[in-house]
Design a protein around this motif. Sequence first.
Motif, PDB file in Angstrom:
ATOM      1  N   TRP A 310       3.662   6.290   3.631  1.00 17.77           N
ATOM      2  CA  TRP A 310       3.655   5.245   2.603  1.00 17.77           C
ATOM      3  C   TRP A 310       2.787   4.063   3.028  1.00 17.77           C
ATOM      4  N   LEU A 311       2.775   3.767   4.309  1.00 18.34           N
ATOM      5  CA  LEU A 311       1.921   2.686   4.793  1.00 18.34           C
ATOM      6  C   LEU A 311       0.436   3.042   4.622  1.00 18.34           C
ATOM      7  N   GLN A 312       0.085   4.320   4.800  1.00 15.97           N
ATOM      8  CA  GLN A 312      -1.294   4.754   4.561  1.00 15.97           C
ATOM      9  C   GLN A 312      -1.648   4.594   3.082  1.00 15.97           C
ATOM     10  N   VAL A 313      -0.692   4.939   2.203  1.00 11.64           N
ATOM     11  CA  VAL A 313      -0.912   4.743   0.763  1.00 11.64           C
ATOM     12  C   VAL A 313      -1.145   3.266   0.479  1.00 11.64           C
ATOM     13  N   ALA A 314      -0.285   2.403   1.068  1.00 15.07           N
ATOM     14  CA  ALA A 314      -0.399   0.960   0.849  1.00 15.07           C
ATOM     15  C   ALA A 314      -1.742   0.428   1.353  1.00 15.07           C
ATOM     16  N   TYR A 315      -2.197   0.931   2.495  1.00 16.54           N
ATOM     17  CA  TYR A 315      -3.459   0.472   3.061  1.00 16.54           C
ATOM     18  C   TYR A 315      -4.615   0.787   2.119  1.00 16.54           C
ATOM     19  N   GLN A 320      -8.444  -1.001  -2.361  1.00 14.23           N
ATOM     20  CA  GLN A 320      -8.895  -0.905  -3.744  1.00 14.23           C
ATOM     21  C   GLN A 320      -8.485  -2.130  -4.572  1.00 14.23           C
ATOM     22  N   ALA A 321      -7.778  -3.074  -3.916  1.00 17.03           N
ATOM     23  CA  ALA A 321      -7.294  -4.288  -4.595  1.00 17.03           C
ATOM     24  C   ALA A 321      -6.404  -3.945  -5.788  1.00 17.03           C
ATOM     25  N   ASP A 322      -5.639  -2.870  -5.639  1.00 21.24           N
ATOM     26  CA  ASP A 322      -4.693  -2.466  -6.685  1.00 21.24           C
ATOM     27  C   ASP A 322      -3.356  -3.125  -6.368  1.00 21.24           C
ATOM     28  N   SER A 324      -0.716  -4.395  -8.076  1.00 22.41           N
ATOM     29  CA  SER A 324       0.579  -3.994  -8.636  1.00 22.41           C
ATOM     30  C   SER A 324       1.084  -2.711  -7.974  1.00 22.41           C
ATOM     31  N   ALA A 325       0.189  -1.752  -7.796  1.00 20.25           N
ATOM     32  CA  ALA A 325       0.575  -0.499  -7.137  1.00 20.25           C
ATOM     33  C   ALA A 325       0.955  -0.766  -5.683  1.00 20.25           C
ATOM     34  N   LEU A 326       0.214  -1.676  -5.023  1.00 18.71           N
ATOM     35  CA  LEU A 326       0.512  -2.006  -3.631  1.00 18.71           C
ATOM     36  C   LEU A 326       1.899  -2.617  -3.506  1.00 18.71           C
ATOM     37  N   GLN A 327       2.244  -3.551  -4.411  1.00 17.78           N
ATOM     38  CA  GLN A 327       3.568  -4.193  -4.343  1.00 17.78           C
ATOM     39  C   GLN A 327       4.679  -3.165  -4.527  1.00 17.78           C
ATOM     40  N   ALA A 328       4.463  -2.209  -5.436  1.00 20.41           N
ATOM     41  CA  ALA A 328       5.472  -1.176  -5.674  1.00 20.41           C
ATOM     42  C   ALA A 328       5.632  -0.298  -4.434  1.00 20.41           C
ATOM     43  N   THR A 329       4.517   0.038  -3.778  1.00 22.15           N
ATOM     44  CA  THR A 329       4.572   0.871  -2.577  1.00 22.15           C
ATOM     45  C   THR A 329       5.280   0.141  -1.444  1.00 22.15           C
ATOM     46  N   LEU A 347       0.584  -6.129   5.865  1.00 20.83           N
ATOM     47  CA  LEU A 347       0.022  -5.786   4.569  1.00 20.83           C
ATOM     48  C   LEU A 347       0.515  -6.739   3.483  1.00 20.83           C
ATOM     49  N   ARG A 348       1.800  -7.136   3.565  1.00 17.05           N
ATOM     50  CA  ARG A 348       2.334  -8.096   2.588  1.00 17.05           C
ATOM     51  C   ARG A 348       1.588  -9.429   2.663  1.00 17.05           C
ATOM     52  N   ASN A 349       1.382  -9.879   3.901  1.00 18.43           N
ATOM     53  CA  ASN A 349       0.695 -11.148   4.089  1.00 18.43           C
ATOM     54  C   ASN A 349      -0.758 -11.067   3.607  1.00 18.43           C
ATOM     55  N   ALA A 350      -1.423  -9.965   3.937  1.00 17.61           N
ATOM     56  CA  ALA A 350      -2.823  -9.807   3.535  1.00 17.61           C
ATOM     57  C   ALA A 350      -2.952  -9.725   2.021  1.00 17.61           C
ATOM     58  N   ALA A 351      -2.013  -9.037   1.365  1.00 19.00           N
ATOM     59  CA  ALA A 351      -2.057  -8.917  -0.080  1.00 19.00           C
ATOM     60  C   ALA A 351      -1.819 -10.260  -0.735  1.00 19.00           C
ATOM     61  N   ALA A 352      -0.863 -11.006  -0.208  1.00 14.48           N
ATOM     62  CA  ALA A 352      -0.567 -12.327  -0.768  1.00 14.48           C
ATOM     63  C   ALA A 352      -1.774 -13.258  -0.626  1.00 14.48           C
ATOM     64  N   ALA A 353      -2.419 -13.239   0.542  1.00 13.89           N
ATOM     65  CA  ALA A 353      -3.582 -14.096   0.771  1.00 13.89           C
ATOM     66  C   ALA A 353      -4.753 -13.695  -0.125  1.00 13.89           C
ATOM     67  N   ALA A 354      -4.928 -12.414  -0.348  1.00 16.94           N
ATOM     68  CA  ALA A 354      -6.032 -11.937  -1.173  1.00 16.94           C
ATOM     69  C   ALA A 354      -5.841 -12.320  -2.627  1.00 16.94           C
ATOM     70  N   GLN A 355      -4.599 -12.349  -3.068  1.00 20.01           N
ATOM     71  CA  GLN A 355      -4.349 -12.693  -4.471  1.00 20.01           C
ATOM     72  C   GLN A 355      -4.473 -14.204  -4.697  1.00 20.01           C
ATOM     73  N   ILE A 356      -4.128 -15.000  -3.662  1.00 15.73           N
ATOM     74  CA  ILE A 356      -4.266 -16.456  -3.759  1.00 15.73           C
ATOM     75  C   ILE A 356      -5.740 -16.850  -3.700  1.00 15.73           C
ATOM     76  N   ASN A 357      -6.496 -16.152  -2.809  1.00 13.39           N
ATOM     77  CA  ASN A 357      -7.914 -16.462  -2.626  1.00 13.39           C
ATOM     78  C   ASN A 357      -8.772 -15.235  -2.945  1.00 13.39           C
TER      79      ASN A 357
END
Length: 358
Positions: A310-315, A320-322, A324-329, A347-357
């Motif tokens: 699942w972590l590979q899926v999330a990565y 792909q900057a997806d 919503s799918a990342l948050q669900a995973t 991954l949570r931190n990186a996703a949050a930072a990418a969405q803010i910036n």
Amino acid sequence: MRSLLLLLCLLVSPLALAQQIDPKVFMALEEARDVLQSGHPSAAERLLAEVLKSTNSGSLEQALVQQRLGYLAIAREDYPAAIRWLEQALAQGALDANAVQQDRRNLAQLLVQQGRYQQAVTVLEAESTHGMPLEMRQLLVQAYRELKDYRKAIPLAEQIVRANPSADDLWYQLLAGMNYELRRYAQAVTWLQVLVRRAPGNIEVWRQLASMQSMAGQQVEAAATLRLAYEGGVGLAATDLNNMVALHAQAGAPWQAARLLEALIDQALLPADQQQRLRLAQLWQAARDQNRALSAWRQLAQQSGDAGYWLQVAYLQYQQADWSALQATLAQTRPANAEQRRQLQSLRNAAAAAQINP
């Protein structure tokens, strides 16, 4: 090479020679021939070397004596000397067309034997390949191949097998190999298919054909070839199939390796177990085919529930900057150890930072 000595009696008739050249040289040539036929090549050579001193540069006499010295050098297996003498004889420009043609071909044969391939090509290219005997075409192909001039060698080799469909398997292997060197994989496949039809029990040819089909982008056909070989009982095993996939991966062709593995799984030649599915996912990821890699990792994760998958899926979803799918995973991933918890949080931190910036 010794058989070339017979040409001494065939190139020009004694009567024709007697009418064209200095009587002294004519007599020396005749005597040298008699001495040679009686089994004394060294005496014949000494006689000719002596008469050579009396000949004029550019004369027919000098060319004929040098020619005979060349064939005598062949008799004692002194091929470098034979080459020198034949080159000198041809350089006189005095021999008739038939003698020139025969000497040139024999010279080319000597040059190839001595590994002097570029010189052999120069000699052979002086003739038109249209009327060139088969054995000379073969010699020219050999020289081109040694020089890695495959673009010139291939058309000649094709002429050879088309003129003689029963040609030795070596010629079909040669054509496949030279096309492979030029990355003409589809053409190589054509010649390997001939070899398979000729020798359906040869497991190595089946392997080569399947591998070349895969390199040509014909992975489904490669799998079908392997199935035919497997069902034909030529000794193909699962290890052969796995090794072929591995060879592509090791050769820096992960996409071809993945496509072949997928085809082998689809045709039930390899099991669709977790080990092979994991290998397939890793190959798609190495090939940077993110959509196929994501699909393969998701299938593994769903079947096993493994947090690592699942972590590979999330990565991949993060790449792909997806979001919503990342948050669900990330929400359904249950880490099994501290390292997985660290990766999940990262991954949570990186996703949050990418969405803010973004």
